[in-house]
Design a protein around this motif. Structure first.
Motif, mmCIF file in Angstrom:
data_model
loop_
_atom_site.group_PDB
_atom_site.id
_atom_site.type_symbol
_atom_site.label_atom_id
_atom_site.label_comp_id
_atom_site.label_asym_id
_atom_site.label_seq_id
_atom_site.Cartn_x
_atom_site.Cartn_y
_atom_site.Cartn_z
ATOM 1 N N ALA B 94 -13.145 22.115 -31.301
ATOM 2 C CA ALA B 94 -12.003 21.381 -32.090
ATOM 3 C C ALA B 94 -10.831 22.701 -32.035
ATOM 4 C CB ALA B 94 -12.088 20.924 -33.540
ATOM 5 N N LEU B 95 -10.513 23.057 -30.740
ATOM 6 C CA LEU B 95 -9.435 24.169 -30.569
ATOM 7 C C LEU B 95 -8.343 23.358 -30.485
ATOM 8 C CD1 LEU B 95 -11.037 26.677 -27.746
ATOM 9 C CD2 LEU B 95 -11.034 26.920 -30.338
ATOM 10 N N PHE B 96 -7.293 23.891 -31.206
ATOM 11 C CA PHE B 96 -6.092 23.329 -31.044
ATOM 12 C C PHE B 96 -5.451 23.307 -29.528
ATOM 13 C CE2 PHE B 96 -5.947 24.772 -35.387
ATOM 14 C CZ PHE B 96 -6.339 23.731 -35.930
ATOM 15 N N PRO B 97 -5.364 22.130 -28.788
ATOM 16 C CA PRO B 97 -4.896 22.173 -27.225
ATOM 17 C C PRO B 97 -3.568 22.629 -27.110
ATOM 18 C CG PRO B 97 -5.307 19.707 -28.152
ATOM 19 C CD PRO B 97 -5.857 20.599 -29.407
ATOM 20 N N HIS B 98 -2.806 22.338 -28.228
ATOM 21 C CA HIS B 98 -1.303 22.706 -27.862
ATOM 22 C C HIS B 98 -0.943 24.147 -28.215
ATOM 23 C CE1 HIS B 98 -1.834 21.604 -31.886
ATOM 24 N NE2 HIS B 98 -0.684 22.040 -32.397
ATOM 25 N N LEU B 99 -2.030 24.770 -28.864
ATOM 26 C CA LEU B 99 -1.853 26.247 -29.207
ATOM 27 C C LEU B 99 -2.400 27.245 -28.125
ATOM 28 C CD1 LEU B 99 -2.034 26.003 -32.896
ATOM 29 C CD2 LEU B 99 0.019 25.821 -31.796
ATOM 30 N N SER B 100 -1.801 28.566 -27.917
ATOM 31 C CA SER B 100 -2.388 29.368 -27.038
ATOM 32 C C SER B 100 -3.710 30.135 -28.006
ATOM 33 C CB SER B 100 -1.535 30.479 -26.889
ATOM 34 O OG SER B 100 -1.229 31.055 -28.090
ATOM 35 N N ILE B 101 -4.472 30.782 -27.269
ATOM 36 C CA ILE B 101 -5.539 31.333 -27.788
ATOM 37 C C ILE B 101 -5.313 32.123 -29.068
ATOM 38 C CG2 ILE B 101 -7.765 32.719 -27.462
ATOM 39 C CD1 ILE B 101 -7.692 29.948 -25.813
ATOM 40 N N PHE B 102 -4.129 32.851 -28.925
ATOM 41 C CA PHE B 102 -3.714 33.865 -29.879
ATOM 42 C C PHE B 102 -3.355 32.972 -31.144
ATOM 43 C CE2 PHE B 102 -0.708 36.245 -32.284
ATOM 44 C CZ PHE B 102 -1.153 37.748 -32.165
ATOM 45 N N GLY C 164 -6.412 8.096 -29.701
ATOM 46 C CA GLY C 164 -7.328 9.258 -28.523
ATOM 47 C C GLY C 164 -7.428 10.832 -29.280
ATOM 48 N N LEU C 165 -6.790 10.889 -30.681
ATOM 49 C CA LEU C 165 -6.696 12.122 -31.155
ATOM 50 C C LEU C 165 -8.088 12.630 -31.699
ATOM 51 C CD1 LEU C 165 -4.343 14.063 -31.619
ATOM 52 C CD2 LEU C 165 -4.007 13.317 -33.758
ATOM 53 N N ASP C 166 -8.464 13.587 -31.572
ATOM 54 C CA ASP C 166 -9.957 13.981 -32.253
ATOM 55 C C ASP C 166 -9.753 14.234 -33.655
ATOM 56 O OD1 ASP C 166 -12.215 15.008 -32.824
ATOM 57 O OD2 ASP C 166 -12.624 16.660 -31.350
ATOM 58 N N PRO C 167 -10.463 13.678 -34.586
ATOM 59 C CA PRO C 167 -10.259 13.851 -35.933
ATOM 60 C C PRO C 167 -10.398 15.266 -36.471
ATOM 61 C CG PRO C 167 -12.003 12.214 -35.702
ATOM 62 C CD PRO C 167 -11.236 12.429 -34.432
ATOM 63 N N ARG C 168 -11.574 15.920 -35.744
ATOM 64 C CA ARG C 168 -11.809 17.119 -35.890
ATOM 65 C C ARG C 168 -10.700 18.226 -36.069
ATOM 66 N NH1 ARG C 168 -17.544 17.062 -33.109
ATOM 67 N NH2 ARG C 168 -16.158 15.951 -31.643
ATOM 68 N N LEU C 169 -9.715 17.851 -35.061
ATOM 69 C CA LEU C 169 -8.786 18.710 -34.890
ATOM 70 C C LEU C 169 -8.034 18.957 -36.362
ATOM 71 C CD1 LEU C 169 -7.148 18.134 -31.502
ATOM 72 C CD2 LEU C 169 -8.252 20.084 -32.269
ATOM 73 N N GLN C 170 -7.796 17.729 -36.979
ATOM 74 C CA GLN C 170 -7.164 17.889 -38.337
ATOM 75 C C GLN C 170 -8.106 18.444 -39.390
ATOM 76 O OE1 GLN C 170 -6.426 14.442 -36.688
ATOM 77 N NE2 GLN C 170 -4.848 13.895 -37.998
ATOM 78 N N GLU C 171 -9.462 18.386 -38.962
ATOM 79 C CA GLU C 171 -10.480 18.761 -40.021
ATOM 80 C C GLU C 171 -10.522 20.325 -40.104
ATOM 81 O OE1 GLU C 171 -13.453 15.179 -40.427
ATOM 82 O OE2 GLU C 171 -14.176 17.013 -39.453
ATOM 83 N N ALA C 172 -10.340 20.883 -38.660
ATOM 84 C CA ALA C 172 -10.169 22.292 -38.385
ATOM 85 C C ALA C 172 -9.115 22.853 -38.941
ATOM 86 C CB ALA C 172 -10.270 22.564 -36.793
ATOM 87 N N ALA C 173 -7.810 22.316 -38.995
ATOM 88 C CA ALA C 173 -6.876 22.850 -39.602
ATOM 89 C C ALA C 173 -6.806 22.846 -41.175
ATOM 90 C CB ALA C 173 -5.533 21.928 -39.262
ATOM 91 N N MET C 174 -7.576 21.938 -41.805
ATOM 92 C CA MET C 174 -7.816 21.896 -43.189
ATOM 93 C C MET C 174 -8.563 23.157 -43.488
ATOM 94 S SD MET C 174 -7.712 18.833 -45.032
ATOM 95 C CE MET C 174 -6.550 17.469 -45.450
ATOM 96 N N ASP C 175 -9.697 23.312 -42.595
ATOM 97 C CA ASP C 175 -10.678 24.152 -42.933
ATOM 98 C C ASP C 175 -9.871 25.704 -42.548
ATOM 99 O OD1 ASP C 175 -13.669 24.934 -42.976
ATOM 100 O OD2 ASP C 175 -13.042 25.928 -41.009
ATOM 101 N N LEU C 176 -8.785 25.536 -41.974
ATOM 102 C CA LEU C 176 -8.114 26.919 -41.684
ATOM 103 C C LEU C 176 -6.900 27.107 -42.527
ATOM 104 C CD1 LEU C 176 -8.836 27.090 -38.070
ATOM 105 C CD2 LEU C 176 -9.876 28.639 -39.375
ATOM 106 N N TYR C 177 -7.093 26.660 -43.782
ATOM 107 C CA TYR C 177 -6.269 26.790 -44.889
ATOM 108 C C TYR C 177 -4.841 26.143 -44.715
ATOM 109 C CZ TYR C 177 -9.742 30.589 -45.375
ATOM 110 O OH TYR C 177 -11.041 31.023 -45.354
ATOM 111 N N ALA C 178 -4.841 24.899 -43.959
ATOM 112 C CA ALA C 178 -3.620 24.170 -43.760
ATOM 113 C C ALA C 178 -3.742 23.096 -44.666
ATOM 114 C CB ALA C 178 -3.246 23.801 -42.333
#
Lengths: 306, 386, 268
Positions: B94-102, C164-178
């Motif tokens: 679940a890496l953010f595809p729109h952001l760089s690795i940094f 087509g959006l992976d719901p885990r991306l939003q979960e990852a964001a929330m997991d990372l303090y967003a």
């Protein structure tokens, strides 16, 4: 661009819910209604209610006028009059639209197939090519066909040189010209949904079929075509429905003898001012389309698309 | 990098009586568990056993139907995910595809308003051996590199607990082995509690200090990998962690330090210390590599337990040859014989005697009507979580 | 040589047919471009006979009377309709893709129906409503109509992207303090943006190019397609071809540039 590719299948398969569990699941219940409210109101106010209003109009006493007002008399004769008087136009609309759909499917399928499975790195460029003609007004493009198909144009002179007999020795102002215009204008509506469903096709399935002794022809009819059926259904609907209601092509490329039901409705509304008659024709057209679409979707075996 | 205080402050992860139901399906059933601070803890189980659901509840992505989750003394059960000092390495990253690795790695720090993060990000990139990759996009990285970015993105926040959801599931075998060692190294280096969810028993055993085997929403057994492998607590664990030969036995008595059992009309004994029970019906278990083959009863060393049989199948797998030997009662025993070059390979159809040292056997509970040992569902696809 | 070409065609016949069909799509564009350089009087017949090349039409693209007003009016209507339809449609797609609620299938039907209704029926029924309600026809009635028929296309396009959006991306964001707001602004919105942009472009072209619905609800206003329609009855000024060609060229180049940029970024 890819979003445009989704357009076709999405529009018909829009009922597939994607109810993944949302993080936390602590959403407030009223949120979806707030999000939906403006759009729903807009569609109710400016689509659903006008349609019902039109339905009512179609049953008004036709002897009234815009100035004197119409009386609601449940005048069902508007429908029988409309169908009786304009049966030919109805038949032409359905016939032209059906032929248009068939031809766009026949020439659109190879194009969609080539883009999806043979396009390679040119895929996106070819997709842009399908959409690009949209960038010029469709009226201008239809007028260009008038030039191409005109009596002194390249197509007629080529056919004359090949001694192909033409009705009245011309192409413009004939049924084939109207159909040619319709085919041209609605081809992208066929190609995009076809592409969207063919793109999801795993090329390994075709290889597997080949491995299992399927010749190219049966590989196509047994594997590729059945798997792209959602795209075929979406494409035929997106082509047939607007084509049946179109009147631009008939007016620009045909004569009154090629007029479709759209031309009649347009003139009744905007020139004659016979609102009840025009409304009855509109609803008869919608009903005819709806019946044909339902029968077709049943046959195609993909009922969930509606 | 951050040596956490191992003193008197309780920083363990406590899961207390947690239940999670989805409709009528109970994914996690009254689970109680303590993960000591700084440990590498593995939740092992087949798909659908509730291990990922447990992890998601700790992360705050799923709310328990009942029970509490505590980090030290702080109750986090109803806390939103972004309010917990817990980070996750997601399955397929679940890496953010729109952001760089940094930007992916800096994401968490930025959300917490930490401005001078450039140096920390560089340090993280160095820790996961991706120096110089900061400006790339996730799609430009290989699976193994993406995996390490996901790890760095979580670790940079110095969470109290790092959750790993099948983190190596999408990698090929060789890379997986490499990353297992790598993960273990990083865990030792940063000293953060790792909770690792996996269906791969080998992965759990190589990496974790403590393994909990889950089945149907409950913990079957919990312990150090060696202890659990050498002396499994249930038939499920005996077959989920490696393979076991399980004979349906009945305890007939105790003689000194030994427990006597009878199975299929034959008598066996084993030390009481290797028994989970000393009366009633039981499974007598022996690991295939603890079984030996002898040509005749005379060749069996004294004190060994023995069963006669006939070789019905042999497969050569490189380091060892795996034999199936049909016992007199019709069941087949699996025997692994190392290809050390000492014994000549046995042909199918040979008469043999299977023997083992009594202290290599174990005795575990069996319901009286059970005659076939429960086999865990084989995991068909790598990376399929719950 | 000819043999080898024949072999290639035989091996790639599907691609060859596809390219021929693609070429067919561009035939009228070529004619329009050719006509834009044609020397002609104001009411010259619309044909390629007696062709004389000139750049004069391109020097004065708005040289024909009324063409500039019509063009700008259409641009204005399309811009407003695009903004309206994109906002309303995006909100609806989020509700449909992210929430469970009662009346979901009725909502889906309401969104699908306008796409299945012939334009002439939509245009005429809306006209009937405006007439009955005594709403004067003009700029705003056109915008209302355009937002209405663009809306469904926006919902379909944005919803496809959301699905087509992976719901885990939003979960990852929330997991990372967003928190919810940050997750939406930093992750969800940027990822859905291509879908929203595509929907907006689609709305713009649908609105700009619409004739049938507009014709019913425009009152005395003349949009660009209506100007062409009128010209088709009277005689077509060459400037129409100039604008048609220019619009095609500009949009094609823009899309192409975007494609090349994303290609380069992917392979960088």
């Amino acid at each position: 661009m890819s979003a445009l590719g989704h357009l076709g299948t999405g529009s018909v398969a829009s009922a597939t819910p994607s109810d993944q569990p949302v993080a936390g699941g602590r959403r407030r219940r009223w949120v979806p209604y707030v999000l939906l409210l403006p759009g729903i109101l807009w569609l109710l106010l400016f689509f659903a209610i006008p349609c019902l209003e039109l339905l009512a109009t179609s049953l008004y006493d036709p002897s009234g006028s815009l100035e004197t007002g119409y009386a609601m008399t449940w005048h069902f004769a508007n429908y029988s009059d409309a169908v009786r008087e304009y049966a030919g136009h109805f038949g032409r609309s359905i016939g032209y639209a059906a032929l248009t759909t068939l031809i766009t499917l026949l020439i659109g399928y190879p194009l969609a197939y080539a883009i999806a499975l043979k396009g390679g790195r040119w895929k996106n460029l070819m997709l842009v090519g399908v959409i690009a003609p949209f960038f010029t007004s469709f009226l201008i493009r239809t007028l260009a066909w008038k030039v191409i198909l005109s009596d002194d144009g390249p197509v007629v002179s080529t056919l004359n040189a090949l001694h192909v007999p033409l009705p009245d020795g011309r192409l413009l102002a004939t049924g084939p010209a109207v159909i040619a215009g319709l085919v041209y204008n609605f081809l992208p509506f066929m190609v995009l949904p076809l592409y969207a469903s063919l793109e999801k096709l795993d090329p390994r399935l075709l290889e597997a079929a080949g491995d299992l002794y399927a010749r190219p022809v049966s590989r196509f009819f047994r594997v590729a075509l059945p798997l792209s059926m959602p795209g075929v259904v979406a494409g035929t609907l997106l082509t047939f429905i607007p084509a049946a209601g179109d009147y631009i092509n008939a007016q620009l490329l045909g004569t009154t003898r090629q007029y479709m039901i759209g031309n009649v409705i347009e003139s009744k509304f905007l020139k004659v001012g016979d609102y009840p008659g025009a409304a009855a024709l509109s609803f008869a057209l919608m009903a005819a389309i709806l019946v044909l679409v339902l029968v077709y979707v049943r046959r195609a075996g993909t009922e969930e698309v509606l | 990098m951050t040596e956490q205080d191992h003193g008197n402050t309780d920083a363990d992860l406590h899961i207390v009586g947690v239940t999670k139901r989805f409709g009528t399906f109970t994914a996690v059933d009254d689970l109680t568990l303590t993960v000591p601070q700084g440990s590498f803890f593995a939740l092992l189980g087949a798909s659908g056993c509730g291990k990922t659901t447990t992890l998601r509840m700790v992360a705050g992505l799923e709310e328990p139907t009942a029970g509490r989750i505590l980090l030290g003394t702080q109750d986090v059960t109803r806390l939103r995910p972004y309010k917990r000092p817990v980070n996750t390495v997601f399955q397929s990253y679940a890496l953010f595809p729109h952001l760089s690795i940094f930007d992916n790695i800096a994401f968490g720090l930025r959300r917490r308003g930490i401005r001078d993060h450039a140096k920390q990000v560089e340090q993280m990139l160095h820790l996961v051996e991706l120096d110089g990759y900061g400006s790339r996009r996730p799609a430009q990285l290989s699976g193994g590199q993406q995996q390490r970015v996901a790890l760095a993105r979580a670790l940079i926040n110095q969470p109290q607990v790092l959750l790993l959801d099948e983190p190596l599931g999408a990698l090929d075998l060789k890379l997986r082995r490499q990353m297992q060692i790598e993960l273990k190294r990083i865990q030792t280096e940063v000293g953060i509690t790792f909770v690792h969810v996996t269906h791969d028993q080998e992965e759990a055993m190589t990496m974790a200090d403590t393994v909990a085997v889950m089945n149907a929403g409950r913990i079957e057994q919990l312990g150090a990998p060696t202890d659990m492998y050498e002396f499994p607590g249930t038939a499920f664990v005996a077959n989920f962690l490696g393979q076991s030969n399980l004979l349906a036995a009945t305890v007939t008595g105790v003689s000194g330090d030994d427990v006597l059992v009878q199975a299929y009309g034959e008598r066996f004994s084993l030390p009481a210390a290797r028994c989970r029970l000393t009366a009633g019906t039981a499974w007598l278990g022996v690991r295939p590599e603890k079984l030996h083959l002898a040509p005749t009863p005379d060749a069996v060393p004294t004190g060994h337990q023995a069963v006669r049989g006939e070789v019905t199948d042999s497969s050569y797998v490189g380091v060892s040859t795996q034999y199936l030997v049909r016992a007199p009662w019709g069941d087949e025993l699996t025997v692994f014989v190392p290809n050390s070059g000492i014994a000549a390979p046995l042909a199918v159809g040979s008469e043999v005697v299977v023997h083992w040292r009594p202290e290599h056997a174990f005795l575990i509970e069996r319901a009286p009507d059970e005659t076939v040992a429960p086999m865990p569902e084989p995991e068909d696809a790598v990376g399929v979580g719950t | 040589m000819a043999h080898r070409l024949w072999r290639w065609v035989a091996d790639h016949w599907v691609l060859v047919i596809g390219l021929l069909v693609l070429a067919y799509l561009f035939v009228p564009i070529g004619v329009v471009a050719a006509m834009s350089f044609r020397e002609s009087g104001h009411n010259a017949p619309y044909t390629l006979q007696n062709y004389h090349f000139t750049l004069r039409n391109w020097a004065h693209p708005f040289g024909a009377g009324g063409i500039q007003d019509a063009f700008l009016l259409s641009i204005g209507i399309a811009a407003l309709s695009t903004v309206g339809a994109t906002i309303l449609g995006t909100l609806m797609s989020f509700a449909l893709a992210r929430h469970t609620f009662r009346g979901r299938s009725a909502t889906n039907a309401l969104i699908f129906l306008p796409m299945a209704t012939p334009e002439i029926v939509m245009g005429s029924s809306l006209l009937a409503l405006f007439v009955a309600a005594g709403v004067p026809l003009g700029f705003w009635t056109i915008v209302i109509a355009h937002i209405m028929f663009c809306l469904s296309f926006v919902v379909v396009t944005v919803k496809a992207r959301l699905a087509g959006l992976d719901p885990r991306l939003q979960e990852a964001a929330m997991d990372l303090y967003a928190d919810e707001r940050q997750t939406f602004l930093r992750v969800t919105l940027p990822l859905v943006m291509p879908g929203i942009v595509a929907a907006a472009l689609l709305s713009f072209s649908l609105s700009f190019d619409d004739f049938i619905v507009t014709n019913f609800n425009s009152g005395s206003l003349v949009t660009f397609p209506m100007y062409i329609w009128g010209a088709a009855q009277r005689g077509i000024p060459p400037q129409i071809n100039v604008i048609g060609t220019a619009m095609f060229a500009i949009s094609f180049l823009l899309v192409l540039a975007g494609q090349l940029r994303s290609l380069r970024r992917r392979s960088a």
